[in-house]
Design a protein around this motif. Structure first.
Motif, PDB file in Angstrom:
ATOM      1  N   VAL A  63       0.833  -1.210   0.000  1.00 16.97           N
ATOM      2  CA  VAL A  63       0.000   0.000   0.000  1.00 16.97           C
ATOM      3  C   VAL A  63       0.867   1.261   0.000  1.00 16.97           C
ATOM      4  CG1 VAL A  63      -1.909  -1.174   1.173  1.00 16.97           C
ATOM      5  CG2 VAL A  63      -0.235   0.086   2.531  1.00 16.97           C
ATOM      6  N   GLY A  64       2.084   1.139   0.543  1.00 17.44           N
ATOM      7  CA  GLY A  64       2.997   2.276   0.509  1.00 17.44           C
ATOM      8  C   GLY A  64       3.427   2.634  -0.897  1.00 17.44           C
ATOM      9  N   GLY A 117      11.812   1.865   1.815  1.00 14.99           N
ATOM     10  CA  GLY A 117      11.467   2.862   2.817  1.00 14.99           C
ATOM     11  C   GLY A 117      11.044   2.234   4.128  1.00 14.99           C
ATOM     12  N   PHE A 118      10.040   1.373   4.096  1.00 10.47           N
ATOM     13  CA  PHE A 118       9.520   0.789   5.333  1.00 10.47           C
ATOM     14  C   PHE A 118      10.544  -0.086   6.043  1.00 10.47           C
ATOM     15  CE2 PHE A 118       5.257   1.830   3.628  1.00 10.47           C
ATOM     16  CZ  PHE A 118       4.712   2.411   4.766  1.00 10.47           C
ATOM     17  N   THR A 119      11.414  -0.760   5.300  1.00 11.59           N
ATOM     18  CA  THR A 119      12.441  -1.591   5.937  1.00 11.59           C
ATOM     19  C   THR A 119      13.671  -0.783   6.325  1.00 11.59           C
ATOM     20  OG1 THR A 119      13.416  -2.189   3.796  1.00 11.59           O
ATOM     21  CG2 THR A 119      11.705  -3.654   4.669  1.00 11.59           C
ATOM     22  N   GLN A 179      10.184   5.498   6.159  1.00 11.95           N
ATOM     23  CA  GLN A 179      11.333   5.038   6.937  1.00 11.95           C
ATOM     24  C   GLN A 179      11.102   5.251   8.432  1.00 11.95           C
ATOM     25  OE1 GLN A 179      15.093   6.578   5.178  1.00 11.95           O
ATOM     26  NE2 GLN A 179      15.039   4.611   4.112  1.00 11.95           N
ATOM     27  N   TRP A 180      10.530   6.387   8.772  1.00  9.12           N
ATOM     28  CA  TRP A 180      10.309   6.663  10.197  1.00  9.12           C
ATOM     29  C   TRP A 180       9.297   5.678  10.782  1.00  9.12           C
ATOM     30  CZ3 TRP A 180       6.509   8.717  13.592  1.00  9.12           C
ATOM     31  CH2 TRP A 180       7.003   9.138  14.816  1.00  9.12           C
ATOM     32  N   LEU A 181       8.265   5.349  10.039  1.00 12.29           N
ATOM     33  CA  LEU A 181       7.270   4.392  10.524  1.00 12.29           C
ATOM     34  C   LEU A 181       7.883   3.007  10.705  1.00 12.29           C
ATOM     35  CD1 LEU A 181       4.212   5.407   8.303  1.00 12.29           C
ATOM     36  CD2 LEU A 181       4.428   5.754  10.779  1.00 12.29           C
ATOM     37  N   GLY A 182       8.785   2.631   9.802  1.00  9.30           N
ATOM     38  CA  GLY A 182       9.380   1.312   9.876  1.00  9.30           C
ATOM     39  C   GLY A 182      10.515   1.198  10.870  1.00  9.30           C
ATOM     40  N   GLY A 183      11.080   2.325  11.294  1.00 10.87           N
ATOM     41  CA  GLY A 183      12.258   2.297  12.151  1.00 10.87           C
ATOM     42  C   GLY A 183      12.063   1.590  13.480  1.00 10.87           C
ATOM     43  N   MET A 184      11.180   2.111  14.294  1.00  8.29           N
ATOM     44  CA  MET A 184      10.931   1.495  15.599  1.00  8.29           C
ATOM     45  C   MET A 184      10.041   0.270  15.470  1.00  8.29           C
ATOM     46  SD  MET A 184      11.523   1.271  18.751  1.00  8.29           S
ATOM     47  CE  MET A 184      12.620   2.680  18.860  1.00  8.29           C
ATOM     48  N   GLY A 185       9.302   0.199  14.384  1.00  6.33           N
ATOM     49  CA  GLY A 185       8.490  -0.990  14.138  1.00  6.33           C
ATOM     50  C   GLY A 185       7.005  -0.683  14.103  1.00  6.33           C
TER      51      GLY A 185
END
Length: 511
Positions: free
Chosen positions: A84-85, A113-115, A142-148
């Motif tokens: 969806v991203g 980005g997400f990973t 990237q920020w959304l995927g960083g911490m999980g």
């Protein structure tokens, strides 16, 4: 044998995750309203994402997630958010000359980005070629995927907290979860609070540099964009020259935040409790900091003496102490924990310097950080295990447990780390061969170093490689089959291989 995994509940919860991704799209939508660009793109993307999420939620059968359902949920969620991203990229690129109008390229960019990999197929990187909103969406993924993403869901959704420990363990980087509070949801909130606080602090400092005259081109947009990709160790930048586009003052400010991003975030909790000893005496943190300092000193020496001169961006380093030290500190910090930013085109450096950087890529950040790679704690356990094997071979009657600080490492944990490390290296090696073969199949000239770095940069979530894959290069020229393999590598690399590979075993699905 009958299937013993409640896949419907895992898929339904994946739908809930997607609805929150749609909420996150409000940020680039706001940017699009400010700049009057791509408004329809994000309105349509939000509508499509919500529709998919609501549709998947209809499979809900009101049962709790078991351990296997939690594993399936984590794997599905990370695959689904990447899909969806990619929707905003596809819609924005439709009918234009953008490289992202092709589904494989859009999925590659979204997965990267997400990973928090930072590898790109974007082609020309600028807010003139692509809208401010699309470029900010790259940063935000990237920020959304960083911490999980799952850690965030555990923090805000009560139903996710029921099996929150299993979910976070499946998603969080490192061999084990460090529970900070009695309730796992509180731990998840604390981790995200630290993550958000450091992000805001970096953005404020970068904006301050701009208004104080130390960073003329670091405006509010760029400050927020780079804060979004620094803390998750992502590496995306709306600037084609990455951090080299900004002043030395900006580079010095970003270095400590890259180091923070590669540190176990649980240690910051101990700082807030006044337990400073737990922070400074943590063996993994000591080795992490020592590796950064040691490799920085070696690389700075190479740069200063002219053994690895900066040929293009970054200015000359030969005989220049400050520039040599800054370039070395930045690149070691960036590549050791998989950030992937660059202040110079290190693909143009000497062979010795490139070998040093390749070694740094293998190390990885700390467990519980946003950094990628194998992780320092795993390497420590592997080396301690090798040392024990040598001792017990010489003294068969000796009983020598593997210790980490004052704790004895459980044998099951040691076996799991051995298994992960072997599978990681095996996947890396096989993928390198496949990438080289695929390049040869289509007549693409690819050196062994470039093939190795392409495989390592994607499975390690690092981003840039060597040769034409350098920090200012692109993965665009690879055939689609190689891109699909790299998308898979980024996915399994972010989830640390085992939670994904186990989904492809018969034992997972049957009793």
């Amino acid at each position: 044998m009958s299937v013993r995994v409640d896949w419907r509940q895992s898929v339904a919860f994946t739908g809930s995750v997607l609805k929150y991704i749609a909420v996150a799209m409000l940020i680039p939508l706001t940017i699009s309203l400010i700049y009057r660009e791509d408004i329809v793109v994000f309105l349509a993307s939000m509508a499509i994402t919500v529709a998919i999420g609501v549709g998947l939620e209809q499979l809900n059968d009101d049962t709790d997630l078991g351990p296997r359902e939690a594993l399936l949920l984590v794997g599905l969620s990370w695959g689904a958010v990447a899909i969806v991203g990619a929707i905003p990229y596809l819609i924005a690129g439709y009918g234009t000359e953008s490289t992202l109008r092709y589904p494989v390229n859009a999925l590659f960019e979204s997965t990267s980005g997400f990973t928090t990999t930072g590898a790109t197929v974007l082609g020309e990187i600028s807010t003139e070629k692509h809208s401010h909103a699309i470029m900010m969406w790259r940063q935000l993924t990237q920020w959304l995927g960083g911490m999980g993403i799952i850690v965030l869901m555990v923090a805000i959704l009560p139903e996710a907290a029921v099996n929150g420990a299993q979910l976070i363990e499946s998603e969080a980087p490192g061999p084990e979860l460090q529970k900070l509070t009695p309730k796992i949801a509180e731990t998840a909130r604390l981790l995200w609070l630290f993550y958000l606080s450091f992000t805001v602090l970096l953005a404020v400092l970068l904006i301050a540099l701009h208004y104080l005259g130390f960073a003329p081109n670091m405006d509010i947009y760029n400050a927020v964009a780079h804060a979004f990709s620094t803390l998750p160790t992502g590496g995306f930048s709306p600037q084609a020259d990455s951090i080299a586009a900004f002043s030395p003052a900006v580079q010095w400010v970003i270095i400590p935040f890259i180091l923070i991003a590669g540190t176990n975030f649980a240690l910051f909790y101990f700082l807030t409790q006044g337990n400073y000893g737990a922070f400074v005496r943590n063996r993994e943190f000591q080795v992490y900091l020592g590796a950064n300092i040691g490799l920085t000193v070696i690389l700075a020496g190479l740069l200063f003496t002219g053994s690895a001169p900066v040929l293009e961006l970054g200015g000359t380093t030969e005989g220049a102490i400050e520039n040599s030290l800054r370039q070395a500190a930045f690149q070691i910090a960036s590549l050791l924990n998989s950030t992937g930013y660059a202040t110079s085109d290190f693909a143009q450096w000497g062979t010795t310097a490139q070998a040093l950087l390749l070694f740094a890529m293998f190390i990885g950040g700390s467990a519980g950080s946003t950094g990628g790679g194998v992780k320092i704690i795993r390497w420590l356990v592997v080396f301690k295990g090798i040392h024990r094997q040598l001792v017990t071979t010489a003294h068969p009657s000796a009983i020598k447990p593997v210790r980490f600080g004052d704790s004895v490492i459980d044998e099951d944990v040691i076996k799991a780390i051995y298994g992960f490390t072997l599978l990681y290296l095996l996947t890396f090696g096989i993928s390198t061969v496949l990438i080289m073969f695929d390049a040869s199949r289509v007549g693409m000239e690819l050196t062994l170093l470039e093939g190795l770095s392409a495989s390592l940069a994607t499975i390690g979530n690092i981003g840039p490689g060597f040769g034409f894959l350098g920090p200012f290069g692109s993965y665009l020229s690879f055939p689609r089959t190689s891109k699909l393999l790299m998308i898979f590598l980024m996915w399994v690399g972010r989830l640390e291989i085992i939670p994904v590979f186990v989904l492809f075993t018969g034992a997972f699905w049957t009793e």
